[in-house]
Design an enzyme around this catalytic site. Structure first.
Site, PDB file in Angstrom:
ATOM      1  NE  ARG A   1      -3.895  -7.344  -4.520  1.00 41.71           N
ATOM      2  CZ  ARG A   1      -3.961  -6.664  -3.490  1.00 41.71           C
ATOM      3  NH1 ARG A   1      -4.342  -5.278  -3.376  1.00 41.71           N
ATOM      4  NH2 ARG A   1      -3.802  -7.214  -2.193  1.00 41.71           N
TER       5      ARG A   1
ATOM      6  N   GLY B   1       0.587   2.000   2.046  1.00 44.50           N
ATOM      7  CA  GLY B   1       1.090   0.900   2.757  1.00 44.50           C
ATOM      8  C   GLY B   1       1.049  -0.340   1.828  1.00 44.50           C
TER       9      GLY B   1
ATOM     10  NE  ARG C   1       0.522   1.493   7.925  1.00 45.26           N
ATOM     11  CZ  ARG C   1      -0.481   1.233   6.979  1.00 45.26           C
ATOM     12  NH1 ARG C   1      -0.667   1.996   5.923  1.00 45.26           N
ATOM     13  NH2 ARG C   1      -1.204  -0.126   6.923  1.00 45.26           N
TER      14      ARG C   1
ATOM     15  CD  GLN D   1      -1.045  -3.811   3.297  1.00 46.63           C
ATOM     16  OE1 GLN D   1      -0.032  -3.696   3.896  1.00 46.63           O
ATOM     17  NE2 GLN D   1      -1.818  -2.867   2.928  1.00 46.63           N
TER      18      GLN D   1
ATOM     19  CG  ASP E   1      -8.963  -1.197   4.957  1.00 46.78           C
ATOM     20  OD1 ASP E   1      -8.128  -1.137   5.861  1.00 46.78           O
ATOM     21  OD2 ASP E   1      -8.529  -1.426   3.732  1.00 46.78           O
TER      22      ASP E   1
ATOM     23  CE  LYS F   1      -5.088  -2.743   8.711  1.00 49.10           C
ATOM     24  NZ  LYS F   1      -4.613  -3.399   7.511  1.00 49.10           N
TER      25      LYS F   1
ATOM     26  NE  ARG G   1      -7.566   3.480   9.252  1.00 51.85           N
ATOM     27  CZ  ARG G   1      -7.584   3.012   8.007  1.00 51.85           C
ATOM     28  NH1 ARG G   1      -7.717   1.663   7.872  1.00 51.85           N
ATOM     29  NH2 ARG G   1      -7.135   3.697   7.184  1.00 51.85           N
TER      30      ARG G   1
ATOM     31  NE  ARG H   1      -9.546   2.651   4.340  1.00 50.77           N
ATOM     32  CZ  ARG H   1      -9.998   2.453   3.135  1.00 50.77           C
ATOM     33  NH1 ARG H   1     -11.053   3.123   2.831  1.00 50.77           N
ATOM     34  NH2 ARG H   1      -9.099   2.079   2.175  1.00 50.77           N
TER      35      ARG H   1
HETATM   36  C1  S3P Z   1      -4.946  -4.342   1.580  1.00 52.44           C
HETATM   37  C2  S3P Z   1      -4.832  -4.887   2.669  1.00 52.44           C
HETATM   38  C3  S3P Z   1      -5.329  -4.551   3.822  1.00 52.44           C
HETATM   39  C4  S3P Z   1      -5.848  -3.322   3.902  1.00 52.44           C
HETATM   40  C5  S3P Z   1      -5.409  -2.346   2.880  1.00 52.44           C
HETATM   41  C6  S3P Z   1      -5.369  -2.704   1.522  1.00 52.44           C
HETATM   42  C7  S3P Z   1      -4.592  -4.723   0.074  1.00 52.44           C
HETATM   43  O1  S3P Z   1      -3.927  -4.720   4.698  1.00 52.44           O
HETATM   44  O2  S3P Z   1      -5.968  -2.774   5.308  1.00 52.44           O
HETATM   45  O3  S3P Z   1      -5.933  -1.126   2.850  1.00 52.44           O
HETATM   46  O4  S3P Z   1      -4.571  -4.154  -0.868  1.00 52.44           O
HETATM   47  O5  S3P Z   1      -3.869  -5.944   0.159  1.00 52.44           O
HETATM   48  P1  S3P Z   1      -3.267  -5.943   5.279  1.00 52.44           P
HETATM   49  O6  S3P Z   1      -3.093  -6.729   4.356  1.00 52.44           O
HETATM   50  O7  S3P Z   1      -2.109  -5.471   5.997  1.00 52.44           O
HETATM   51  O8  S3P Z   1      -4.514  -6.365   6.455  1.00 52.44           O
END
Ligand code: S3P
Length: 451
Positions: A33, A101, A129, A176, A330, A357, A361, A406
């Site tokens: 971010r 991701g 994904r 996300q 996570d 993920k 997982r 992970r």
């Molecule tokens: C994250 C949100 C999570 C998490 C990822 C980091 C983020 O994903 O699994 O490792 O930084 O916003 P989701 O929002 O898809 O759950």
């Protein structure tokens, strides 16, 4: 022994105790971010403690392609001259997000607020994904998005920079998705709102405030409404900020579980972020009887951090409340390792999201445990793990990591308390989120070596 040079096969063997004081590496979510907002802002953003993992380097490469000037100063601080009023530029090359991701989903959202076309790609794991969770709301806003079957990468997104605001309730709890919509909404004339039924990590909201953007958060009967309002013309005014990245609780998780299961361990992990949207694992481990104490609470970079003291403990099984999932999404693979040493059967259910993920997982964790003598079960949407009350597991298995950092780290932690060493097929992905993992683990006394 140089693990970096021989990264592929790595093994971990029975370790007698872990001791020492270490710093948690920078948080991955905050690091992504900080780079994205810094690239959008006017002026020079400075970032201390950035996680220099492969995922973040991919995000840096992407934001450079959109026109931001990003570099590492001699003192280790990262500096960004953001695009500000001139906006993100049309990239000349594909935006390769590697394994990340979070990177690709947040960047697709952020870039959609500008008039440009970009092609997004990633590695084999990222290309498998689902992206429709982002592409569907972006299409509702007016973005043209072409992706592969099932909404997979590569994807080409075109925006005319004149999108419409939406009110959107994501069908899944996802920071996300929330973040991608809010970042697109920054440059949309009107108010864009995301309605969250379950709270997810709120780092985008917190960091937007640090960059001078007003974010409205209202509790309503249907959930939490999070809104941003874009300008009538031109681009949103984000003002460059100084970000201090706190330690990553999701990376600290591996060190914590390693100390909890290894007899005679006594470890202090400094600077761990304690944002309650991220600390579900700590609650679980405490409920299981783990010695895990947080003290020296303070603020850093707009987040609460603390130092964690963890000691070897006898653990008891729990049933993880499904409503805790978002705050530890996570951490299930590493919780499964702790559960393998508990007294009783641990149940984690309603976590179907784990199947999409960096790998599936649930099945990867169950395969890793089964290959090493732990009795466990793959439930439709969860896992059931029978603990062995603190005895060594058999070990001796080779774990397939499926390009998932992970899964790789979890399997190596299991090996610390196994009769025969545990080997993973590929340790290279660990560098995506935790490049100092091998050094820190071995500094504490873990026997982790290249094979
Ligand atoms: C994250 C949100 C999570 C998490 C990822 C980091 C983020 O994903 O699994 O490792 O930084 O916003 P989701 O929002 O898809 O759950």
């Amino acid at each position: 022994m140089n693990i970096e040079a021989n990264m592929k096969r790595v093994q971990s063997a029975k370790s007698t105790s872990l001791t020492g004081t270490i710093f948690a590496p920078g948080d991955k979510s905050i690091s992504h971010r900080a780079i994205i907002l810094g690239a959008m802002a006017e002026g020079e953003t400075r970032i201390d403690g950035l996680l220099e993992g492969a995922d973040i380097l991919s995000t840096i490469g992407a934001m450079r392609a959109f026109g931001a000037d990003i570099y590492r100063a001699d003192d280790g601080q990262w500096r960004i001259k953001g695009c500000g009023e001139s906006g993100l530029h049309h990239p000349r090359e594909d935006i390769d997000c590697g394994n990340a991701g979070t990177g690709v989903r947040l960047i697709m959202g952020a870039a959609s607020g500008y008039a440009l076309t970009a092609t997004y790609t990633g590695d084999a794991s990222l290309s498998s994904r689902p992206m429709n969770r982002i592409l569907d709301p972006l299409r509702d806003m007016g973005v043209t998005a072409k992706a592969q079957k099932g909404g997979r990468l590569p994807a080409i997104l075109t925006s005319d920079g004149d999108l419409s605001p939406i009110r959107y309730t994501p069908p899944i709890a996802s920071a996300q998705v929330k973040s991608a919509i809010l970042l697109a909404g920054l440059n949309i004339n009107g108010t864009t709102t995301v309605i969250e039924k379950t709270p997810t990590r709120n780092h985008t909201e917190n960091m937007l405030s640090a960059f001078g953007v007003e974010v409205s958060v209202k509790q309503r009967t249907g959930g939490t409404e999070i809104s941003v309002t874009g300008p009538a013309k031109g681009y949103a005014k984000l003002t460059a900020a100084h970000v201090s990245v706190p330690g990553d609780p999701s990376s600290a998780a591996f060190l914590i579980v390693a100390a909890l299961i290894t007899p005679n361990s006594d470890v202090i992990i400094k600077n761990v972020m304690m944002n309650p949207t991220r600390t579900g694992l700590f609650e679980c481990l405490t409920e299981m009887g783990g010695y895990l104490r947080a003290d020296n609470f303070r603020k850093s970079g707009g987040e609460i951090i603390a130092d964690l003291h963890v000691k070897y403990s006898k653990l008891s099984a729990i049933t993880v409340p499904p409503e805790r999932a978002a705050s530890m999404i996570d951490e299930y693979p590493i919780l499964a390792i702790a559960a393998a040493f508990a007294n009783g059967t641990t149940i984690m259910d309603d976590i179907g999201e784990l199947r999409v993920k960096e790998s599936d997982r649930i099945s990867a964790t169950i395969a890793a445990l089964s290959a090493n003598g732990v009795s466990c079960e793959d439930l439709a949407n969860g896992m059931k793990i029978k603990g062995n009350s603190g005895h060594l597991v058999a070990g001796g298995g080779i774990v397939t990591t499926h390009h998932d950092h992970r899964i790789a780290m979890s399997a190596l932690i299991l090996g610390l308390q196994s009769e025969a060493p545990i080997c993973i097929d590929d340790g290279s992905m660990i560098a995506t989120s935790f490049p100092s993992f091998f050094d820190l683990m071995n500094e504490l006394g873990a026997k982790i070596t290249a094979k």
